[in-house]
Every structure is written in C-alpha cells, then in structure tokens.
Design an enzyme around this catalytic site. Structure first.
Site, PDB file in Angstrom:
ATOM      1  CB  SER A  13      -0.878   0.022   1.275  1.00 40.74           C
ATOM      2  OG  SER A  13      -0.243   0.359   2.442  1.00 40.74           O
ATOM      3  CE  LYS A  14      -2.575   6.419  -2.779  1.00 42.23           C
ATOM      4  NZ  LYS A  14      -3.759   7.260  -2.467  1.00 42.23           N
ATOM      5  NE  ARG A  15       0.347   0.366   5.529  1.00 44.57           N
ATOM      6  CZ  ARG A  15       0.595  -0.687   5.859  1.00 44.57           C
ATOM      7  NH1 ARG A  15       1.686  -1.194   6.422  1.00 44.57           N
ATOM      8  NH2 ARG A  15       0.030  -1.791   4.921  1.00 44.57           N
TER       9      ARG A  15
END
Ligand code: GLU
Length: 469
Positions: free
Chosen positions: A247-249
């Site tokens: 994910s963007k994390r």
C-alpha cells in the site's frame, strides 16, 4: 489449446493504476502473447460516483508507458448498459433473478437480528417469488434485482494458480446484480462481459476468489448448466517488506509514480514479471523472452514480496544499457527542473559518462548538475581541500592546462606528472580538483569529467575557486 486464448484486464477507473493491477495486466498480456492469443482492455466504470475520466486516462497512460498493448478495447462498461439490461430481463424471465423491494433499514434490521442470533449476516431471500407471492410491492421503491443463487450443491473449479477450490452454495446468498437505478453490479457485469468477449482465461487478484463461485453460478444461469466456462486463475497479492499488503505506506504504488521517479518502463516491466512468476534464477530478461517463457505453472501460490532495492538494481542495469540519446532526452527536463542549464558539454556524452552509476533518471539528472548547475562550491569544503601541497598542485594544473592537448589521456598524464612533482598520492590531487571544479568530492574519473567539462570552463572554475581560497 484448441480455442484462441483471450485474456483481459478490467480495471476500475477510480484513481491510479496500482502495481498489483499492472502485474495482473502483465501476466494476462504475457499469457495471451505466449499463446498467440488476444489481450483485451475493459474499463469497469459502472461505479458512476467513483469513476472519473482522469482515472481512465491514467489507466491508458500507464498501460501505454509499460508497453502493455491490447488488441481490443478500451471497452467501457457504461457503453454496454443496454446489453446488461437485456441479460437481466433474460434472467428475470427464466426465474434466475427477481426483484427485491427490501429497504436499507429493513436489511439492516435483518442483519442485526442474524448477528444477535450468532448467525452470519446474509440476505434471507424474503423477496424470492415463492415467499413474496401475494405481497404487494411497496409503492415508490425502485427494486434492486437479485440473482437467485442455487440453494444446494457446491461450486467448484480448478484454479490455475491455487488448484481445486469448492464452495457450498449454502454459503452464498442472493446477490444484488442491478441497483435500483438499473446499473449492474460488478459480479454480474463482469460475467456478461467475459461471455460476450469470449474470454478464455480470467486471471485476476486473489481478492476476487470469493466472487468466483457467485460468478460461476451466474454463468450457468445465463448459458445453461453444461456450458463451458473460462478458466480462472487467482494471483496472490503483493506484500510490502513488512509482510502487509502493498500500500501507499510502502512508498509508490502507482505505475505513473515510477515513471515520475525516474524508472525506465522496461525495468518496471521486468520487475513486475518477477513478482510472483519465475523462470529459473533469471532476474533480467527481455519482453520477447518473457513472451517465450511465460506460463502459469511457474506462477507462485505464495504472495510475492516487493523489494525496492531489487527494482533499483534492475533499473540501474537498464539505464546502463540504454541508448545515450534516449537518456539525454529523458534527463533534460529533469535537469531543467533542478535549475540546470543544458549548455556546454553535450548531454549525450554526459549521460554516457554518468550512466554506469545511476540507478534512476533522477540520480542521473542530479549527477549531471555537476556540468549544468551553477558553479558554487562550498567555501568550507574549498578551504579544507585547497591547502598545502594539494593547493600548489591544483594551481600548477591550472597553469599547465592551457598547454596540453585537452583529452582524457593528456589530462591523466598531466595529473600523474604533478603527483611526482609534488610528492602526493592521487586522492590528494584528484579530490581537491574535483571540489574546485565541481564542488563535489565524488565524481566519475576526474580526467573524463574535465575532458567533458572543456578546457575553458575548467580553467574558469579553477580560477574562481583558487581566487576564493
Ligand atoms: N474491476 C475489477 C477490479 O479492478 C476487475 C476484477 C476482475 O478482473 O474480474 O478488481
């Protein structure tokens, strides 16, 4: 294989094209190409609230940038609404679908009661024709259409990636296949499309495994119980370095972000191909090799793990072998954005010099600033390096530079001569010279840098630095 292989990628235009979708697209593309089949792009835009034109463009741009050329499409679901309606009517007529008038509040209540009883929340079939018989539909309510799922038996398929899977029909409730406004839902539209587009292999992310039994029931209702269905293959997801779903994390997850960050499309392409598929120990291979080798037997059942260092390494390898003219073209706007002015040494030659050490185009542009950025060495750095014998040797280099032939070999010869004369080792001359001319302590080989910089620019910079300190 007897019939022509037909695969499709069916993204929803609700934002970026995620790496996971790009990887699925790449596998579908490679599978179709390997079998001489066809690869289709379908835009699943029936979620009218979340779909945007910009997101459609992002999908097209991402596919284009990665070189995932499709043979048919883009086909938009919103262009096919009449066709979905036709199939809905067919299912209503054959008794495989029915109108449900239950309100949101009623459904919420039903689920709350089920949960209070410790049951799994599911639609209880209250508007199935035999149960609704005699009841007058409430006025002013636009009914949804529900698919009448079989009650008994099980749905089974041999997943191309995961192997045999079977789900009892008792686990499945009657799914909404068209909303009150007549717009179809994903699980229904996807089946109509895959039938109409004669898709032979549905490869998609394993977040869809739970949808597949429902879709198989819909196929059978539309086509008849014995109909031949496509083969299904569910690709394991991509995990971040921490083992969680990517994910963007974890940094960039949008294909175009990689373009913007200075990755070459062939590097990301190659990297994505290895995320969950392998051909022995091969890490770097061409599109043609992928097409030749790609098969589903070597698609991994276990999730793939994203590794930025490996992608950076691969990108560096592709930069090393990229054509200098192409690199110059890609690096120029980046250099300009950094405030550099591309004048003086030819950019192609600069790229040729710098490319063995750049892992991204961003790094390449940053390094190229040594030629095209302002000459503004840090005063403390100059004071530190232009001292003692080093300073004297740099000065002597500036004095004799006008007399030599301005070539890498002649510059190297002069440097060597000065080392002898001043009794110093190479770093004691090369580093101060680097600092004086480029403001940096590390550059590629100094003779090559100075040759490219040109005699006049080198001398002007040397004089400025020596004058300042
Ligand atoms: N629109 C769906 C998605 O993006 C397509 C899934 C499928 O391939 O069936 O997840």
């Amino acid at each position: 294989m007897t019939s022509t292989v037909r695969t499709r990628i069916a993204p929803s235009p609700t934002g970026m094209l995620h790496l996971g979708t790009a990887r699925t697209a790449l596998f579908c593309w490679a599978f179709a190409r390997h079998h001489g089949g066809r690869f289709i792009l379908r835009i699943e835009d029936t979620d009218l609230e979340r779909s945007t034109e910009e997101a459609v463009q992002v999908i097209l741009d991402s596919m284009d940038w990665l070189g995932l050329d499709y043979d048919e499409g883009p086909i938009r679901q919103t262009e096919r609404l009449a066709r979905y309606r036709e199939v809905i009517d067919q299912l209503l007529a054959s008794g495989h679908a029915y109108r449900c008038y239950a309100s949101r509040e009623e459904l919420d209540e039903m689920r709350a009661a089920q949960m209070a009883r410790g049951e799994k929340p599911r639609y209880d079939g209250r508007w199935r024709p035999e149960r609704a018989a005699g009841r007058t539909p409430p006025s002013g309510v636009a009914p949804v259409i529900r698919f009448r799922n079989p009650d008994a038996g099980e749905v089974a398929w041999n997943d191309l990636v995961k192997g045999p899977i079977a789900i009892a029909n008792a686990e499945l409730d009657d799914l909404v296949i068209a909303r009150g406004d007549g717009v179809p839902t994903y699980n229904f539209a996807v089946v109509v499309d895959d039938i109409d587009m004669a898709i032979t292999h549905v490869l998609r992310g394993d977040d869809h495994v739970n949808n597949t039994p429902r879709q198989i029931n819909i196929y059978r209702a539309i086509l008849g119980p014995g109909a031949e269905l496509p083969r299904f293959g569910h690709l394991s997801m991509i995990l971040g370095p921490d083992g969680q779903k990517l994910s963007k994390r974890h940094g960039a997850v949008s294909v175009l972000q990689y373009r913007d960050d200075g990755f070459l499309p062939e590097a990301l392409f190659n990297y994505l191909a290895r995320l969950g598929w392998s051909h022995g120990d091969d890490e770097k291979f061409s599109r043609a090799q992928l097409v030749e080798w790609f098969d589903l037997d070597h698609v991994n059942r276990a999730p793939a793990q994203y590794n930025l260092d490996k992608l950076l390494w691969l990108n560096g390898e592709y930069i090393k072998e990229a054509d200098d003219g192409r690199l110059a073209h890609l690096a120029r706007p980046r250099i300009e954005r950094l405030g550099g002015c591309v004048a003086g040494p030819p950019l192609e030659a600069v790229c040729a010099l710098l490319k063995p050490r750049a892992r991204t185009l961003a790094e390449l542009a940053e390094e190229a600033m040594l030629f095209y950025g302002p000459h503004a060495p840090d005063a403390a750095l100059l004071a530190q390096h232009l001292a003692g014998a080093s300073r004297a040797a740099v000065q002597a280099f500036a004095e004799r530079a006008p007399t030599i032939d301005w070539s890498k070999a002649a510059i190297a010869a002069l440097l060597k001569q000065l080392l002898g004369e001043f009794g110093i080792k190479m770093p004691a001359l090369a580093v101060p010279l680097r600092v004086a001319v480029t403001g940096r302590t590390q550059t590629p080989s100094i003779d090559a840098v100075l040759e490219l910089m040109g005699r006049d620019a080198t001398l002007a910079r040397l004089r400025a630095s020596l004058g300042a300190h």
